[in-house]
Structure formats: structure tokens, C-alpha cells
Design an enzyme around this catalytic site. Sequence first.
Site, PDB file in Angstrom:
ATOM      1  N   TYR A 185       0.831  -1.190   0.000  1.00  0.00           N
ATOM      2  CA  TYR A 185       0.000   0.000   0.000  1.00  0.00           C
ATOM      3  C   TYR A 185       0.871   1.248   0.000  1.00  0.00           C
ATOM      4  CZ  TYR A 185      -3.536  -3.528   0.689  1.00  0.00           C
ATOM      5  OH  TYR A 185      -4.325  -4.644   0.512  1.00  0.00           O
ATOM      6  N   ARG A 327      -6.462 -15.218   9.584  1.00  0.00           N
ATOM      7  CA  ARG A 327      -7.338 -16.292   9.113  1.00  0.00           C
ATOM      8  C   ARG A 327      -7.577 -17.340  10.195  1.00  0.00           C
ATOM      9  NH1 ARG A 327      -4.163 -14.677   4.857  1.00  0.00           N
ATOM     10  NH2 ARG A 327      -5.256 -14.154   2.916  1.00  0.00           N
TER      11      ARG A 327
END
Length: 373
Positions: A185, A327
Site C-alpha cells: 500500500y 485467518r
Amino acid sequence: MTAPSQLFTPIQLGPLTLPNRIMVSPMCQYSAVDGNPVAWHFAHLGSLAMSGAGLLCVEATGVSPEGRITPGCLGLYNDENQAQLQRLVDAVRAISGIPLALQLSHAGRKASSRAPWEGGSLIAPADGGWLPHGPSAVPQKPDEPPPHAMTGADIQHVIASFAQAARRARDIGFDAIELHMAHGYLLHQFLSPLSNRRTDGYGGSLENRLRLPLEVFEAVRQAAGPGLPVGVRLSATDWAEGGWDIASTVELSRRLEAAGCHFLDISSGGLSYQQKIPVGPGYQVHLATEVKAAVRIPVVTVGLITEPAHAEQIVREGQADVVALARGFLHDPRWPWRAAAQLGGTVMPPRQLLRCLPHGHAPIFGDVRIGQR
């Protein structure tokens, strides 16, 4: 007798005390509307707030509309965003005392993307997207159009946007802020020579490529004030030839510590489509360990750490101070309960759940007394 679990000991992130060393990593849900949380966020974060983790970090939140990864990403750039995020925080706080952090982000050239379940590709302005910005006109992928190469005015706007979002996060009442300088990013794009081809004071040498991330950190630290810890997530390597590497990460980590950073969250990759990542259990731990050897502030590690014994080993051996899962929490929202049972630790659930443990289960809630007539 086994030694007490180190994973379930408190730790300080600046002025904030965490009850244990388990962090729920920020996980984008791509479900917001105009930057605002929806019912899914209340259910998702409400579940994770009851996990027993020491810190819950809310997903990457754009500091400007064009800084969102997808149209469905959270934002904190206007009064409505602030009011709706306040509702979410209030709802979580009503059911749990878990410390809450907010990850502030600008996606840069990876903005205007489709959600992963829609393929994750770039959305053109004609199709409802927008023109992404980046340090240079270097596309994320060779078959994509280049981003807008940011001007000096664009850079100042980004710094101001991060500072304003930090003020909003402080006013909402978050317990910590994490700045996203990883995963390809915008701030990572300025760090990496693969994406930063500038020839002004924000490109070229390592010193110049560090400039914007350090200026953003300082602006956020000032806006957050002394009572709100500010940490940084870094990609320690691009896993690509000629890219950002661990030596540069160590230098930036030292600079951030000197600037008042309270913790470092060490991940990797995400910038180059040519990355070659040796994925396996704990594949990023060695990167966090190198950073930890260079700084005195707490270091977080993350990445395929799924077993409690592995997390315990990481903390006990001093490889990192905090273990983050993402996750793993989606698959097992009560992961810290399982870890506490295996390691001899304790967690504190909401009182409504104190009666839930099966007969003979490890006393992971400590010495509690339940009675009724």
C-alpha cells in the site's frame, strides 16, 4: 510442573496494557458502504471481541475516499464515517473489555480494486472506480494503467489525511492506532525502489524513501496525543530482487522507535507481482526476530502461526513479543480459549459465557464461582 505460559502474560504497548500476547490481526471485510460499517462488521467484530485475545485491531481503514482498497473498505474521512464507527466501537465495548486498535491506511496504486470474491482486479473510473495515486507512474501489474504520480500537494494532502483520521480515531476512543506501511500500500510503495522512481526528496536514496512514512508517523503521533499508542505494520521484505529488504526495515524500525513508535507489527510482501514467498508455518517469524534484535519496543509477528505451542515457543524464546493471527481467528474465533487450555493460561470471557465450559474442561476462566437457586 510445567513453566507458566508466557503467551498469557501481560505486555505494555506504551501506555496500554494488554492482558496477554495474542492479537487479532486487522482483516479487511470489503463490506462497508461509503466507508461506513454495516451489520456484518458488528457481527464479525462482536464475535472476535469475545475471543479472549489481548488486542483486537479493526481492518485497514482508508484515510481518504481514494485511499480505500475497494469501494467496500472502511473509511474515516468524514463525520458520517466517524459517527458510524463510533456506533461500532460502542457496540463492541458493550459486550467486551478487549482493547481496540484501528489500522489507518492509504492503498495508493492498489486502490480502486474489486473485492477478492470478485477477482480483486482494478476497477476503471468508467466502471465506478477511481484513478489510484502512487509515488510514481508505475503500475501494480504490467497490464494495468499506471497510477497518478503524486505531486508535492498530493503528498501534503496524504499527511494531513492521516493526521485527521488519527484525531477522529482518538475522539472515538480507540485504545491504539496501527499505521499500515506494509503489503504494497501507499507508504510501502514509497519505501520500495520497485515502486518509487521519484527524483525529488521523496525518492532515490533510502533516506529520501523513508521521508514520507516518517512524516506521516510524526503527524499521526502528534494528532493522537500522548495517551494513545501508535504502532506501525511493516513488510520486512518484498521477496523480490531489487526490492525493499530486511536491512532497510531494521533501519526504518530504529528510526520509528526514535520518533516515539510504541510497537512494530512485522509482516512481508504484497508489493510486487513477482514476489516469491517461501510460505510455511511461521515463515515471517525470523524477520520479526531481526527487528526485535535492533529495537527495544514490542515486536509483533504474524503469518501461518496456527498452533498454540508454536505461539508459546515464539514468545518464550524471545523471537517476538506478541503473536497475531488473522485467518486463524476466522476459522476458530475462540483460538485463545484453545490455547489457554493447552498452555495452562487463563482468559476472561463476558460473564454471560462463564457457564459454558464442559465438565472437566481446563479452568481457563480462572477461579470463578457460578451459582443459582
